[in-house]
Structure formats: structure tokens, C-alpha cells
Write a protein that holds these residues in place. Structure first.
Motif, PDB file in Angstrom:
ATOM      1  N   UNK A   1       8.034   9.253 -20.540  1.00 25.71           N
ATOM      2  CA  UNK A   1       7.406   9.803 -19.192  1.00 25.71           C
ATOM      3  C   UNK A   1       6.199   9.295 -18.782  1.00 25.71           C
ATOM      4  N   UNK A   2       5.309   8.846 -19.685  1.00 26.88           N
ATOM      5  CA  UNK A   2       4.102   8.299 -19.424  1.00 26.88           C
ATOM      6  C   UNK A   2       3.731   7.363 -18.049  1.00 26.88           C
ATOM      7  N   UNK A   3       4.455   6.443 -17.963  1.00 29.73           N
ATOM      8  CA  UNK A   3       4.555   5.783 -16.692  1.00 29.73           C
ATOM      9  C   UNK A   3       4.377   6.455 -15.423  1.00 29.73           C
ATOM     10  N   UNK A   4       5.393   7.322 -15.415  1.00 31.25           N
ATOM     11  CA  UNK A   4       5.620   8.067 -14.279  1.00 31.25           C
ATOM     12  C   UNK A   4       4.374   9.056 -14.019  1.00 31.25           C
ATOM     13  N   UNK A   5       3.918   9.595 -15.131  1.00 30.76           N
ATOM     14  CA  UNK A   5       2.807  10.539 -14.874  1.00 30.76           C
ATOM     15  C   UNK A   5       1.424   9.754 -14.558  1.00 30.76           C
TER      16      UNK A   5
ATOM     17  N   UNK B   1      -5.907  13.206  -2.890  1.00 31.51           N
ATOM     18  CA  UNK B   1      -7.109  14.076  -2.776  1.00 31.51           C
ATOM     19  C   UNK B   1      -8.005  13.974  -2.208  1.00 31.51           C
ATOM     20  N   UNK B   2      -8.580  12.559  -2.162  1.00 34.85           N
ATOM     21  CA  UNK B   2      -9.874  12.091  -1.731  1.00 34.85           C
ATOM     22  C   UNK B   2      -9.396  11.719  -0.208  1.00 34.85           C
TER      23      UNK B   2
ATOM     24  N   UNK C   1       0.847  -1.164  -0.112  1.00 31.49           N
ATOM     25  CA  UNK C   1      -0.165   0.087   0.028  1.00 31.49           C
ATOM     26  C   UNK C   1       0.964   1.182   0.004  1.00 31.49           C
ATOM     27  N   UNK C   2       0.931   1.925  -1.091  1.00 31.66           N
ATOM     28  CA  UNK C   2       1.602   3.180  -1.111  1.00 31.66           C
ATOM     29  C   UNK C   2       1.099   4.401  -0.510  1.00 31.66           C
ATOM     30  N   UNK C   3      -0.372   4.505  -0.376  1.00 32.17           N
ATOM     31  CA  UNK C   3      -1.008   5.659   0.349  1.00 32.17           C
ATOM     32  C   UNK C   3      -1.638   4.785   1.477  1.00 32.17           C
ATOM     33  N   UNK C   4      -1.229   5.404   2.622  1.00 31.70           N
ATOM     34  CA  UNK C   4      -2.001   4.867   4.003  1.00 31.70           C
ATOM     35  C   UNK C   4      -3.119   5.633   4.388  1.00 31.70           C
TER      36      UNK C   4
ATOM     37  N   UNK D   1      -0.712  10.234 -11.063  1.00 28.95           N
ATOM     38  CA  UNK D   1      -2.040  10.689 -11.277  1.00 28.95           C
ATOM     39  C   UNK D   1      -2.688   9.901 -10.355  1.00 28.95           C
ATOM     40  N   UNK D   2      -2.688   8.462 -10.353  1.00 31.28           N
ATOM     41  CA  UNK D   2      -3.340   7.725  -9.477  1.00 31.28           C
ATOM     42  C   UNK D   2      -3.312   7.965  -8.127  1.00 31.28           C
ATOM     43  N   UNK D   3      -2.032   7.965  -7.605  1.00 33.10           N
ATOM     44  CA  UNK D   3      -1.693   8.155  -6.208  1.00 33.10           C
ATOM     45  C   UNK D   3      -2.055   9.571  -5.731  1.00 33.10           C
TER      46      UNK D   3
END
Length: 1171
Positions: free
Chosen positions: A875-879, A890-891, A781-784, A883-885
Motif C-alpha cells: 500500500x505504501x506507493x499509493x499512500x 492543501x496549499x 501535471x496532476x494538480x492544476x 500524501x504528496x498530491x
């Protein structure tokens, strides 16, 4: 990137001027983390602090209604306009109920004296006699049915049919009364002008035409009307007693007479009143003739004299040649006696002509009343008819009408039924009672009856107003009647004063109906004062408003004594009395609030009695005495329980003391509560210690049950943060309620409370950190989610604690500025802000640390991408990952925390790219171009068209370093070398005066093709030796090396032990002018401190562009290049961008780069050698 378009940026700036609370608590043994986990216990059980804060909320709720007082003047104006009893006050805190008012005390002994059976029978006879011998015309609202009236009297007196019939028969056998007509000739208007001057001299002649006369006789041609001045065909002579005349009013068409006459009536059904108005012209007054006529005795004498009057009159109002001194006719009136209303007539009558040939105009104002002068009743024979009989009959009727079964008797307005009103009207008219007497009688009876059965005060006030209106127009009452009226005033005022003594019982401020009744009662008492100057026999021994003030004071004391004995009896021990005294003080505050908001305006506006001031002074003194005595008794026995009670008591006493500011024109007399805060200080200090401990217990209990999940869908913090925010808010509200008056003591209390609040905030953050550390993290889990909640909790805590601390301001005496926070409090705020920001950054770093590996992986993907694919594909994979994280963040985060996370991620990305650049050397220019593209794409992504991070923060710090390295990587070796020197030139204006100054003079000698550089002197150099001085010398060199390959550096002599050396040394460099004009060409001055036993110390450097030197510069170059002029250069040290160019050259393997780096290192070695 779409996610960041929905995010609004927020930049938080901190002021770090105070030591950290976290660092301070680490230094103090008493404030270790172990102590924070175990707050001290006190009077309240340790628990979780819930009970303590619930009690504190009750204290705060009690104070919510005490923040402001309604304006009594505004309320009073609204009350005057209110036609109904509800609502009368804008504040629903006081007037909460429109239910019926409490019942007032009544006493049957305070009414009129009870009648004996004989007196009742006489009164019954008098009433029946009045009905059976009624005369006059009934109005539409009166009852003209004799049977109905008699049946009504039977009910009023409670007689059976046989007794009723016998009484009627006795009355019918009695002699009929003698009637008389009272005529008041008031005025006339718009009469005809009969005199040459355009006016007339009018007078009235009036009398009764008996039943034997014919008021009208028909002639063959014209209708004739009777006139006293014109002969009439009558069966007999006119009785002398039936003729009266008014005075003559000279030269007017609107005469005012106001003369009163009484005529005996022979037959009510046929007699009529006749009135003539004449213009006086005779030399001999007709009034004199009429008076002589009334002296004539016998029919023959009267007839002879009446003929003399008729002889002097004109026929049909026209004068002949020999009749110049006869009177002119102005109009007449004929009013049948039977048409006079029972209640009398008071109106204008239109004047009539004597015949159709007469010309008249105008109106006459008459007051007519049909009365009886002789009555064959027992009460009349005993002289009790009239005023007394009407009083007794009215009392009887009023008691009958105001029946016991009336559901809401206190609102009865005295409305009598049709039969009752008719009988009273008949009796009053027949008794010849004036309007004033009738008004007095109705007041006397009703006011006495009110004391036995409660009436509406509006009805009583109306009676007083009616009596006042007639009082101003009519003559004074007879002495006996005035004494009776004075007795009624005294009785009513005594009754009213008794009610005012128990004001709170009978007129509670929470009942709008009762308050309205109080207003009307006060208006009734005010009306009584208006009659006082008119009485020959004064009903009041003193001024009534003085009696009212005395009654209010006595009532206040009685109310307080009852309250004290019920709440806090003196025989109880001090600790047991304390709780009761708190309740007593609360009741007194509510009472004073009611006095100010409700009662004060009524008493002051109506009676000019300052009820609020006298009540406040009295109650404030009484409660202060109790408080002083109790605090002295409890001070040696101070416990946490006692301290809690004293704290609550002080808050209410302080609220009571605030009423002092609402007293207009207050004098210098000190308050009894002045200085009351002094004995409460130890209790307040002890209570604040309990507050500190209970706050920590409450926070610990909240964290223990916290699941680190958002409270609801609309919130992003957990339950413990809401609890902490509420606790801090309550503490701040409590401090505002405390409002400690002594500035020095307030500073000590406020400082301690602010420190306690800061410690509680840090204690909460430690609890959160331990809570989240103890939770197992989800694999991969990258975002706790818990970390996001904790971060939001810290932000909410930061806002709540900051707001609470700013609310803890205290007065700093006369020197304190309004709106400026005290310095100790400001330091606490800044220190806590710094600690919480640090905590937030720690949590942010913990949150973003889980993304470091992924970010490095995607950056490495960019660095390893082949040159054949496009930059956007690399650059697309990094972007996509970002965006997902960030969508998840943001939520889960509030905007302030999202900005923090964005800043942390931005720094991680920059460091990852820098590491990638450092790990790859000797690569193609496309490699660096791709990372340059990546950098610009990330800037656009994080800026999100203004919705993300601002461009200023994105393009600062590590960005500049990375952007510089990327730019340098794309340059050739010589361009990098030139950039090295250009960077040195750009530093020229930075950090002036910090490292000292160097004065030089340069010019180019074209003939010799050499550059002359003169080092003059230096000033304010850095002290680099232990003695506080330096041993400076200057190294002079030209650069870049590829422009001056054959030029070697030169140096000055060492100047020992000085910070202001004077060199005055000249150096020559043989260089072509074209090379000096090249971009980046400069002369570099390096100031060193010579050390004999160690390496030389660097003191500073300065660079001068050769393009600005005299002899090389073009004519348009500025004044600084003129020959002979010294140039002052500010010394500085190489900045990051200068060293970045050097590091770039060190990483290159080509020969030119390596030689440049080697030469710089050799120069450094030369600097270290002895000069």
C-alpha cells in the motif's frame, strides 16, 4: 497522512427545492450564453464597468455617514460638563475643527455715543480727580503708585505730556472732596448672655471718633478703650452728628439688624469708626436718649445731656445694688477709616473688650464703604457724576484695553490691567455705586462694545450672572438706569437674533469653537429672559424665545433660497437642474444632521426652542416642492442619464425623510415627502437595468485581465473573484440604501435584482470556465494550479452571492415575518446555491480527473503484489502518492474546496478498488484481505484523526458496497448463500407500507415433522396493470437450499384485478426442526403480478425467520411466535447488499454456487410460467 492532520473538515449541505438558474437560462432564448457575453449598453459607456461602479461607490460612501444619528440628549449632557470649547461632541463627523470661529459682524454705530471734545476733557478731569484724591487701603492686586495710575490715564485719553501736566495742575488746585463712610450693620453672632433667661437684648451704638479725639488713653494700671456709655477724657465734647444707634433685638445671641448709616469724615487719615454692642436693660430706651441727644443744639446742651447718659452707666460693666436697670456691655469695635479697603469691606469683625478686665465674645458683620459726597469737578457740578461718569470711563478703558492689534479678539474675556482695574474701583467707590449698579454698568458697556469689537460670550455670560446675583439681593434701579439697562437688553437681543438668522455662517457645526460660542450666546439670551418679569419697562415686545424661533425660520428660508439659486436655479432646463438639486439635497441632509446632532440639544436645553422640528418641517417642505416639480418635468424625458440622477436624488430624499422618526410627539400631519417614491419608480427600474448590464461588463473585464493566480500570499483566489465579491457587496449595500417603502413594488424590484445577481454569478462562472479551458495545461501535471484558483473563486463567489442575496430581503406587508426571507428570494438563493455547487463539483471532477490514471496504476500495483510481501509495503506507493498530491492541494485550496476534492478522491479510490476486484476472480483469500487492509488504511488516512473527512461520510455509499464485497469474498460458498438470506431478513423493517403488506400464519407440527405455512391475505399492493390493479399470487419457498435440499417452492392461486387479495391457502413443508433452527433459515414469500401475454411482474417479497415460528422457537422467544396468531410482513424489493451476495455467487466457479444461481434462475422462469 500528515497533510490531512492540518486540514479541518467542512460538510456542506444543500437544499434543492428550486429549478436551477442555469437550466432556466438555457430554456430562455433571451438569456443564452451568447447574450451573456454581450451585455446591453446604456447611459454609461460599455467599457469594463469600472467608471459605473466607481460612481456607485461614491453613492454608497455618501450613505455611510447616514446610517445612524447621534443622541442629542447624551451629547447635551456631555456638553454641559465640558469646561473647554473642544471637543463637545462624540461624533467627529460633525465637529471636525477646533480652529477659530468665523468672525461675527460688527458695527461701530452700535456702540455708545461718541463724546465731544469737551466731554472727553471733563471725563479726563474726573478720572484724574479720582486718582489724586483716592482714599482707603489698596488690595495686593491693585496699583498704589500714583505716577503709574496717572501715566495710565494719559495713555487712555491719548494726551501729550504738556496737556497731561496742565490737567493735573488744574485738578490739584480744585477743592478736596468731602468723604463719608457708609456703614451697614448686618448681624452679630455668639454674643454673651446677660439676662437670666440665657439671652441678651443687644443693640449697637456707633459713631466716628474725630481727629481731635484720642481713641485710646493709657492709664497707670489697665488699658482703657473709649465707650459711648463711659466717660472719657477728651479735649472737647463728641459731635452729635457722629452718633447713631440700631434697634434693640430682644432675646437673642445672634441678632440681625441690616441697618445702614452714613457718617461724614473730617480726616480720612486719623478718624476711626467706633461701635459698641450693649444689652438693653433700662426702663427708658437708650435709643430714645440718643435720638434726643441728636436734637440738642449747642455744645453746652449736648454736654449736659451726655452727662445724664454717663450717669446711668455702670463702671467697667458691673452693677451695684441701686443699678439694677442699667445696660450691660457686650463688646466694641475700633476701625480706622484709613484701613477701609478701596473696594469696601464686607466681613466679620471680632468684638473687643473695653479693657483687659472686660469679658466679651462674639463677632459682628459690617459692610463698610468710603465714598465722596462733594467733588470739585465740572461733571459733578453739572450733575453727571456717578452712574454716567462711571459708564463713560469704563467704556473708554475697555476700548483702550481691547486693542485692535489683539490677535484673537473674539476670545477676549475683558481682563483689564492693574491700573485700569484700580482706577475703576476707585471711581466706583467714590461715586457710591452699589454692586448692582456696577454689574449693570459693566454689562451695558461690554454688551455695547461687543457689537463693535467681538468679545468672548463667556465673559458676557459672567456679567449677566453677576448682575442676576446682585439683582436678587438689592432694591430696584432708578427708572432712568432701568430704562438704560432695558435698552442694552434690546440691542443685544437684536444683535443675537441677527446672528441666529445666519446661524450656519457664524456658528458652523463643523467648528467646535463656533458651536461653543453659540452655546454661550444662547445662555446669554436665556439670562435676558430671566430679567423680563423684574422690569417695570419691558424691553421685549414679545417672548424672546418666540422671536428666536421666528429668526431661525427666517434664517432657514434665506439660507435655502441662497442655496437653491447657487445650486439649481429655476431658469435652467430640467436635466441641467437635476445635478444641482442632488447637491442641494445632500447639503440639506448634512444640515439636518447638524441640526439634530449639534444645534437641537443647545436650543432645546437652553431656550426650550425645538430648532430641529421647525427646521426639518421647513426644509423638508421646500425640497419636496422642488423634487415634485422636477420629477413631473423630467418624467416624459426619461433617459438613462436622467434616471441615474433621479436615482441618486431619491436616495438622499429618502434619507431626509428618515429624520421624521426622530421628531418627538409628531402629529398626524402628513409629510411633504410622503409618497415621493412613486414618481421615481420608472427611474429606479431603468437604473437597475443599467446596473445589471454594467455588472456583467465589470465581471467580464475582471476575468479578461485575470491571470488565475492568487492575489497575494494570504489569499487563494484570483483578482476577478475579489472584484465579483465587491460588486455583489455593493449591490446589496445599494439595496439597503434604497429601502423601497412600497411592499408590492419592493417585491418586484427585489425579485428582479436578485435574478439579475444570480445571472451575473453564473455569467462569471462561465467566463472562468472558458478562461481555464483556453489555457494550455502543463504536461504531466496532476494538480492544476489554475483549476485550484478557479475552484476557490467559485467558493468565494458562492459565499459572496449568498450573503448579497440574503441582504436583498424586502418587506412583505403586514403578513411578512421579521427575519424570514421572502419566498421568491429564498428560491433564488437555493437555486443559485445548487448551480454553484454543481459548478464546484464540475471543476472538482475536472481537477481530480487528472489523477485517475495514477490512482488506477497504484491500485493495480496492490492487486498484482505477490503474497510474499507485507500489506503495508504493497500500500505504501499509493499512500505516498496521495500524501504528496494532497499536500499540494492543501496549499492551493480553501478548506471547503479541499473537502470537496477529498470526497471526490475518496470516491475515485473506491471505484478503482471495485474495478480491481471485478477484474480478478478465483483468487486467494489473501488477495481480498490485502484490499481490506488497504481500505482501512485509506479510511484512517482520509479521516486524519478528525481533521479530514468525517467517518460517517467515509463509510457510506460506495464504501459499504466495497466493504460488503470484500467480506463476502472471504466467505465460503455456503456462507455466501446464508448471507444472501440473512440480508433478506435484515430488510424486514425497511420501506414499510411502500409495496404493501402480507399476512401469514406459520407453525411447526413436531409430530409430523412438517412446517405449516398459511397465506392469509395481502393489502395495498402496487398497481402493476394498466387498469390500476394487479393479478397477484404468492410464491412460498424455504432457504437456504443446502439446509432444505428436498423442498420445492409452492404458490397460491392468482387473484384477478385486486390490490387487496384474500388467499387463505395452507402449505406444508416436510423439514426437520433442527434445520429450521439454523442461522439464516427462513421462509421467503414472493408476490408476483400475473400477466397473460407477457412475463410476470415482481410486486415485492418478504422473509420470515424460521427460528421465530411457533413450535421451533425456544420458550423465551417473543410473543410474535405464538400459534394461531397471524403475522403481518411488509413487502420490499431486494437491496444492493442482497444482489451483491448474488453477484458474488455468480462469479464463483464451484458446483454449489453454480447450482444455487441456476436454481434461482429456474425459479424466475417458473414465476413467468402460468400457475
Amino acid at each position: 497522512m500528515s497533510t490531512l492532520l492540518e486540514i479541518k473538515s467542512s460538510v456542506l449541505r444543500q437544499v434543492q427545492v428550486c429549478p436551477s438558474f442555469r437550466r432556466k437560462t438555457e430554456q430562455e432564448p433571451a438569456s443564452t450564453s451568447a447574450d451573456l457575453q454581450e451585455p446591453a449598453t446604456g447611459a454609461w459607456k460599455p467599457g469594463d464597468g469600472v467608471e459605473f461602479f466607481a460612481h456607485m461607490r461614491l453613492i454608497l460612501k455618501k450613505g455611510e455617514g447616514r446610517q445612524g444619528l447621534p443622541c442629542p440628549e447624551w451629547w447635551w449632557m456631555q456638553a454641559l460638563r465640558a469646561p473647554r470649547p473642544s471637543p463637545m461632541h462624540p461624533s467627529q463627523v460633525l465637529l471636525r475643527s477646533g480652529s477659530p470661529a468665523p468672525a461675527e459682524p460688527v458695527d461701530s454705530n452700535r456702540g455708545l455715543r461718541a463724546l465731544t471734545q469737551e466731554e472727553v476733557e471733563m471725563l479726563y478731569e474726573e478720572a484724574l480727580y479720582t486718582v489724586l484724591h483716592r482714599a482707603g487701603t489698596m488690595s495686593p492686586d491693585q496699583v498704589d503708585d500714583e505716577e503709574v495710575l496717572l501715566a495710565y490715564l494719559q495713555q487712555v485719553f491719548g494726551t501729550n505730556p504738556e496737556q497731561h501736566a496742565e490737567a493735573i495742575e488744574r485738578v490739584k488746585k480744585a477743592k478736596a472732596p468731602t468723604y463719608a463712610l457708609k456703614v451697614s450693620v448686618m448681624r452679630a453672632k455668639n454674643l454673651l448672655a446677660k439676662d437670666p433667661n440665657g439671652f441678651s437684648d443687644p443693640y449697637c451704638m456707633l459713631g466716628i471718633l474725630p481727629a481731635s479725639g484720642t481713641p485710646r488713653e493709657q492709664s497707670g494700671q489697665k488699658e482703657q478703650r473709649f465707650s459711648f456709655r463711659k466717660g472719657s477724657k477728651r479735649s472737647g465734647p463728641l459731635p452729635a452728628k457722629c452718633i447713631q444707634v440700631t434697634e434693640v433685638k430682644s432675646s437673642t445671641l445672634n441678632p440681625v439688624w441690616k441697618e445702614h448709616f452714613l457718617f461724614e469724615i473730617e480726616d480720612v487719615s486719623t478718624d476711626q469708626l467706633h461701635l459698641d454692642i450693649w444689652d438693653h436693660d433700662d426702663d427708658v430706651s437708650l435709643a430714645e436718649a440718643c435720638r434726643k441727644l441728636n436734637e440738642v443744639i449747642g455744645l453746652k446742651g449736648m454736654s449736659r445731656y451726655f452727662k445724664q447718659i454717663v450717669k446711668s452707666a455702670r463702671a467697667n460693666g458691673t452693677a451695684g445694688p441701686t443699678e439694677d436697670h442699667t445696660d450691660d456691655f457686650l463688646g466694641c469695635l475700633n476701625i480706622p477709616v484709613r484701613e477701609v479697603p478701596v473696594a469696601g469691606a464686607d466681613r466679620w469683625f471680632k468684638l473687643e473688650p473695653r479693657s483687659s478686665a472686660s469679658r466679651v465674645q462674639g463677632d459682628c458683620h459690617l459692610v463698610l464703604r468710603l465714598i465722596t459726597t462733594q467733588r470739585d469737578t465740572i461733571m459733578s457740578q453739572r450733575g453727571r457724576f456717578g452712574f454716567l461718569s462711571y459708564l463713560l470711563l469704563l467704556s473708554r478703558v475697555l476700548r483702550f484695553e481691547h486693542r485692535v492689534e489683539e490677535p484673537n479678539s473674539s476670545s477676549w474675556h475683558g481682563e483689564l490691567s492693574g491700573p485700569g482695574t484700580t482706577i475703576l474701583c476707585l471711581h466706583g467707590a467714590q461715586s457710591n455705586l452699589s454692586p448692582l449698579q456696577l454689574a449693570v454698568l459693566h454689562w451695558q458697556v461690554s454688551s455695547r462694545h461687543h457689537q463693535t469689537r467681538t468679545l468672548d460670550y463667556g465673559y458676557l455670560l459672567g456679567l449677566l450672572e453677576d448682575m442676576q446675583a446682585h439683582w436678587e439681593e438689592a432694591p430696584l434701579l432708578p427708572q432712568e438706569q432701568e430704562e438704560s439697562l432695558a435698552d442694552s437688553f434690546s440691542a443685544f437681543s437684536e444683535f443675537g437674533l441677527r446672528l441666529l438668522r445666519q446661524l450656519r455662517d457664524y456658528f458652523p457645526a463643523t467648528n467646535s469653537t463656533a458651536v461653543y460660542r453659540l452655546e454661550l450666546l444662547l445662555k446669554c439670551l436665556d439670562k435676558l429672559q430671566l430679567f423680563q418679569p423684574s422690569f417695570e419697562i419691558c424691553p421685549f415686545e414679545t417672548e424672546l424665545n418666540m422671536d428666536i424661533a421666528a429668526a431661525l425660520k427666517r434664517g432657514n428660508r434665506e439660507w435655502y433660497d441662497r442655496l437653491l439659486s447657487a445650486k439649481s436655479p429655476r431658469e435652467l432646463p430640467g436635466p441641467q437642474r437635476l445635478a444641482g438639486l442632488v447637491e442641494l439635497a445632500d447639503v440639506i441632509y448634512e444640515d439636518l444632521q447638524a441640526c439634530y446632532g449639534i444645534y437641537a440639544s443647545l436650543f432645546h436645553g437652553i431656550l426650550k426652542v425645538d430648532f430641529f422640528t421647525l427646521t426639518f418641517r421647513q426644509l423638508e417642505r421646500l425640497v419636496a416642492e422642488e423634487a415634485w416639480v422636477l420629477t413631473e418635468e423630467l418624467s416624459p424625458k426619461m433617459t438613462l442619464q436622467v434616471a441615474s440622477g433621479l436615482f441618486e436624488l431619491y436616495l438622499t430624499l429618502a434619507d431626509i425623510q428618515h429624520f421624521w422618526s426622530y421628531i418627538p410627539g409628531r402629529d398626524s400631519r402628513s409629510l411633504a415627502l410622503a409618497g415621493i417614491h412613486t414618481p421615481f419608480l420608472p427611474a429606479v427600474k431603468l437604473w437597475l437595468q443599467v446596473l445589471r448590464d454594467q455588472s456583467k461588463w465589470r465581471l467580464q473585464g475582471a476575468v479578461d485581465v485575470d491571470t488565475l493566480e492568487p492575489v497575494d500570499a494570504s489569499s487563494r483566489h484570483s483578482s476577478s473573484a475579489a472584484t465579483a465579491s465587491l460588486c455583489f457587496s455593493h449591490i446589496q449595500e445599494l439595496w439597503v440604501r434604497l429601502a423601497w417603502p412600497d411592499p408590492a413594488q419592493a417585491q418586484g424590484l427585489g425579485t428582479q435584482l436578485s435574478q439579475d445577481l444570480c445571472e451575473a454569478a453564473l455569467f462569471y462562472t462561465e467566463l472562468l470556465r472558458k478562461k481555464v479551458d483556453a489555457q494550455p495545461g502543463a504536461a504531466g501535471e496532476a494538480v492544476s494550479e489554475p483549476l485550484c484558483v478557479v475552484l476557490n473563486n467559485v467558493e468565494l463567489l458562492r459565499r459572496a452571492s449568498g450573503q448579497a442575496l440574503r441582504g436583498l430581503a424586502w418587506p412583505e406587508g403586514t403578513l411578512g415575518l421579521e427575519g424570514v426571507l421572502p419566498r421568491p428570494l429564498l428560491s433564488c438563493i437555493q437555486a443559485l446555491e445548487e448551480d454553484l455547487h454543481r459548478e464546484a463539483h464540475t471543476v472538482t471532477a475536472h481537477l481530480t480527473s487528472k489523477m485517475v490514471a495514477d490512482i488506477r496504476k497504484y491500485v493495480q500495483h496492490i492487486s498484482l503484489s505477490p503474497d510474499s510481501i507485507q500489506n503495508d509495503e504493497a500500500v505504501a506507493p499509493l499512500m505516498k502518492y496521495l500524501d504528496e498530491k494532497l499536500a499540494l492541494l492543501n496549499a492551493s485550496l480553501v478548506k471547503e474546496n479541499l473537502s470537496r476534492v477529498l470526497e471526490a478522491l475518496w470516491e475515485l479510490l473506491l471505484q478503482a478498488i471495485l474495478q480491481a476486484l471485478g477484474a480478478n476472480s478465483d483468487v486467494s483469500a489473501d488477495f481480498y484481505g490485502r484490499f481490506h487492509f488497504t481500505l482501512e488504511a485509506l479510511v484512517s488516512f482520509f479521516h486524519a484523526e478528525g481533521q479530514g473527512l468525517p467517518l460517517e461520510s467515509l463509510r457510506d455509499g460506495s464504501y459499504k458496497r466495497l466493504e460488503e464485497e470484500l467480506r463476502l469474498h472471504k466467505c465460503s460458498t455456503r456462507e455466501c448463500i446464508e448471507q444472501f438470506y440473512l440480508d433478506k431478513l435484515k430488510q424486514r423493517s425497511l420501506e414499510q407500507n411502500r409495496f404493501g403488506r402480507l399476512s401469514v400464519r406459520c407453525h411447526y407440527e413436531a409430530a409430523e415433522q412438517r412446517l405449516a405455512v398459511e397465506v392469509l391475505h395481502a393489502a395495498d399492493l402496487l398497481p402493476l396493470d394498466a387498469n390500476g390493479l394487479s393479478d397477484p399470487f404468492v410464491i412460498v419457498e424455504l432457504g437456504p437450499p443446502h439446509l432444505f435440499p428436498l423442498v420445492r417452492s409452492q404458490r397460491t392461486q392468482v387473484k384477478a384485478r385486486t390490490l387487496h387479495p384474500v388467499f387463505d391457502e395452507l402449505f406444508h413443508f416436510s423439514v426437520p426442526a433442527e434445520a429450521c433452527r439454523h442461522r439464516g433459515a427462513c421462509v421467503l414469500f414472493t408476490v408476483m403480478d400475473h400477466d397473460w401475454l407477457s412475463t410476470n411482474d415482481f410486486a415485492g417479497e418478504a422473509a420470515l425467520s424460521l427460528g421465530s415460528v411457533s413450535g421451533i422457537a425456544r420458550p423465551q422467544v417473543g410473543v410474535g411466535s405464538r400459534a394461531g396468531q397471524p403475522i403481518t410482513l411488509h413487502l420490499r424489493r431486494p437491496r444492493a447488499q442482497v444482489r451483491s451476495a448474488l453477484r458474488m455467487l455468480e462469479g464463483r466457479t464451484n458446483k454449489e454456487a453454480q447450482e444455487f444461481v441456476k436454481k434461482l434462475k429456474e425459479l424466475e422462469k417458473c414465476m413467468e410460467a402460468d400457475p
